[in-house]
Design a protein around this motif. Sequence first.
Motif, short mmCIF file in Angstrom:
data_model
loop_
_atom_site.label_atom_id
_atom_site.label_comp_id
_atom_site.label_asym_id
_atom_site.label_seq_id
_atom_site.Cartn_x
_atom_site.Cartn_y
_atom_site.Cartn_z
N SER A 95 51.07 -27.82 -36.15
CA SER A 95 50.64 -29.19 -35.86
C SER A 95 50.03 -29.22 -34.46
O SER A 95 50.48 -28.51 -33.56
CB SER A 95 51.82 -30.15 -35.96
N CYS A 96 48.98 -30.01 -34.28
CA CYS A 96 48.20 -29.96 -33.04
C CYS A 96 49.06 -30.35 -31.83
O CYS A 96 49.64 -31.44 -31.79
CB CYS A 96 46.99 -30.88 -33.12
N PHE A 97 49.14 -29.44 -30.87
CA PHE A 97 49.97 -29.70 -29.69
C PHE A 97 49.22 -30.50 -28.63
O PHE A 97 49.78 -30.90 -27.63
CB PHE A 97 50.49 -28.38 -29.10
N GLU A 98 47.90 -30.74 -28.86
CA GLU A 98 47.13 -31.57 -27.93
C GLU A 98 47.27 -33.05 -28.27
O GLU A 98 47.53 -33.87 -27.41
CB GLU A 98 45.65 -31.18 -27.99
N CYS A 99 47.08 -33.37 -29.57
CA CYS A 99 47.06 -34.79 -29.97
C CYS A 99 48.30 -35.16 -30.76
O CYS A 99 48.44 -36.30 -31.19
CB CYS A 99 45.80 -35.08 -30.79
N HIS A 100 49.20 -34.21 -30.97
CA HIS A 100 50.42 -34.44 -31.75
C HIS A 100 50.11 -35.02 -33.13
O HIS A 100 50.81 -35.91 -33.61
CB HIS A 100 51.40 -35.33 -30.97
N LYS A 121 47.44 -36.75 -34.18
CA LYS A 121 46.57 -37.93 -34.31
C LYS A 121 45.13 -37.53 -34.62
O LYS A 121 44.39 -38.31 -35.22
CB LYS A 121 46.60 -38.75 -33.01
N GLY A 122 44.74 -36.33 -34.21
CA GLY A 122 43.37 -35.89 -34.42
C GLY A 122 42.61 -35.81 -33.10
O GLY A 122 42.56 -36.79 -32.36
N CYS A 123 42.08 -34.60 -32.81
CA CYS A 123 41.29 -34.43 -31.59
C CYS A 123 40.29 -33.31 -31.83
O CYS A 123 40.25 -32.73 -32.92
CB CYS A 123 42.21 -34.11 -30.40
N SER A 124 39.50 -32.97 -30.79
CA SER A 124 38.48 -31.95 -31.03
C SER A 124 39.10 -30.57 -31.24
O SER A 124 38.57 -29.75 -31.98
CB SER A 124 37.49 -31.92 -29.86
N LEU A 125 40.24 -30.32 -30.60
CA LEU A 125 40.87 -29.00 -30.75
C LEU A 125 41.25 -28.75 -32.20
O LEU A 125 41.03 -27.66 -32.74
CB LEU A 125 42.11 -28.90 -29.85
N CYS A 126 41.80 -29.78 -32.86
CA CYS A 126 42.25 -29.60 -34.25
C CYS A 126 41.18 -30.06 -35.23
O CYS A 126 41.45 -30.23 -36.41
CB CYS A 126 43.56 -30.33 -34.48
N LYS A 127 39.96 -30.30 -34.71
CA LYS A 127 38.84 -30.79 -35.53
C LYS A 127 39.25 -32.04 -36.30
O LYS A 127 38.90 -32.20 -37.48
CB LYS A 127 38.33 -29.70 -36.47
ZN LIG Z 1 44.54 -32.39 -32.20
#
Ligand SMILES: [Zn+2]
Length: 340
Positions: free
Chosen positions: A261-266, A268-274
């Motif tokens: 699970s994306c550790f940047e946006c937890h 929610k969705g961000c550019s790192l996890c596209k």
């Molecule tokens: Zn993310």
Amino acid sequence: MQAIIDELARQAEADLAQVTSKETLASFWQKYLSKNGQVPALMKNLRTVDAAERPAMGKAINELKQKVQADYDAAAVRVNQAELAARNAAETVDITLPAKTRPTGGLHPLTLVRNQIIDAFAGMGFEIYEGPEIEDDDHCFTRLNVPKDHPARDMQDTFYLSDELLLRTQTSTGQIRTMDAERPPIKVLVPGRVFRSDSDATHSPMFHQMEGLVVDKGINLCDLQGMLDVFVQKLFGSEVRTRLRPSYFPFTEPSVEVDVSCFECHGKGCSLCKHTGWIEILGGGVVNQKVLRNCNIDPEVYSGIAFGIGIERIAMLKYGINNIGLMFENDLRFLGQFHE
Ligand SMILES: [Zn+2]
């Protein structure tokens, strides 16, 4: 004769009072106590004294010699202490001056991540095995269930050294080597360099992998996910979770892609996890029974799980590095950012 002795004693005492340094101390010793000094010279003169007086004079000269020697020793101690005190005073440290600093070295980001991965799995009882980088076809492909002419060979662009020898394309070769060398239970990590004819912003012809292999009775996909959960939480924080998606590798059946699970946006969705909330981090699965059989391990008794982690990929995710080439260019402006 007694008068000469008395005069010499008085003179020596006066000279000694002038001794303030190593140099004057040495000339005092030269003048009175050395082989050609005045005190030994008196001894030589003893021959000219009347035989009757000689014992008394000899005794007097000896007493003089001992006194001058003792005074000289005391003066030597005094001079040494004075010089030490003077030097200490001269060398006083000014603690208000700015310190002279030297640049300190640090570990390469790949070494940092490699150590973190090893730490995470060592805590679960994994041992480390390192195999050869020049491999044969048998260990790299055939016994991993990728026979010659198998389409999966096209998935990896291999550097061949001869018909049989090649630069290993994956640390999965370590699976075969450990299963040849050990009987279950097996729990190993195989870190190392691997090579593929591939080069762009996220691929390098040489990169690093970490293979994991567990073979024991009753091992299944849940064990894989449980271990990988511990691993990703150690590396990316205690809130992250893993997700398994069906995939295909010849040496595992079933095979999975593992997302974290994306550790940047937890999530929610961000550019790192596209904007999906998930990031693909590694592949793995249940060890294909054919691979166990190829290593003379009975799949009716034992089962296994295996996974392969790309160390560059983890480092790029963890540190936000967007070009794999940065890690091999030895640019200190880049490498200096990874002190821990
Ligand atoms: Zn993310």
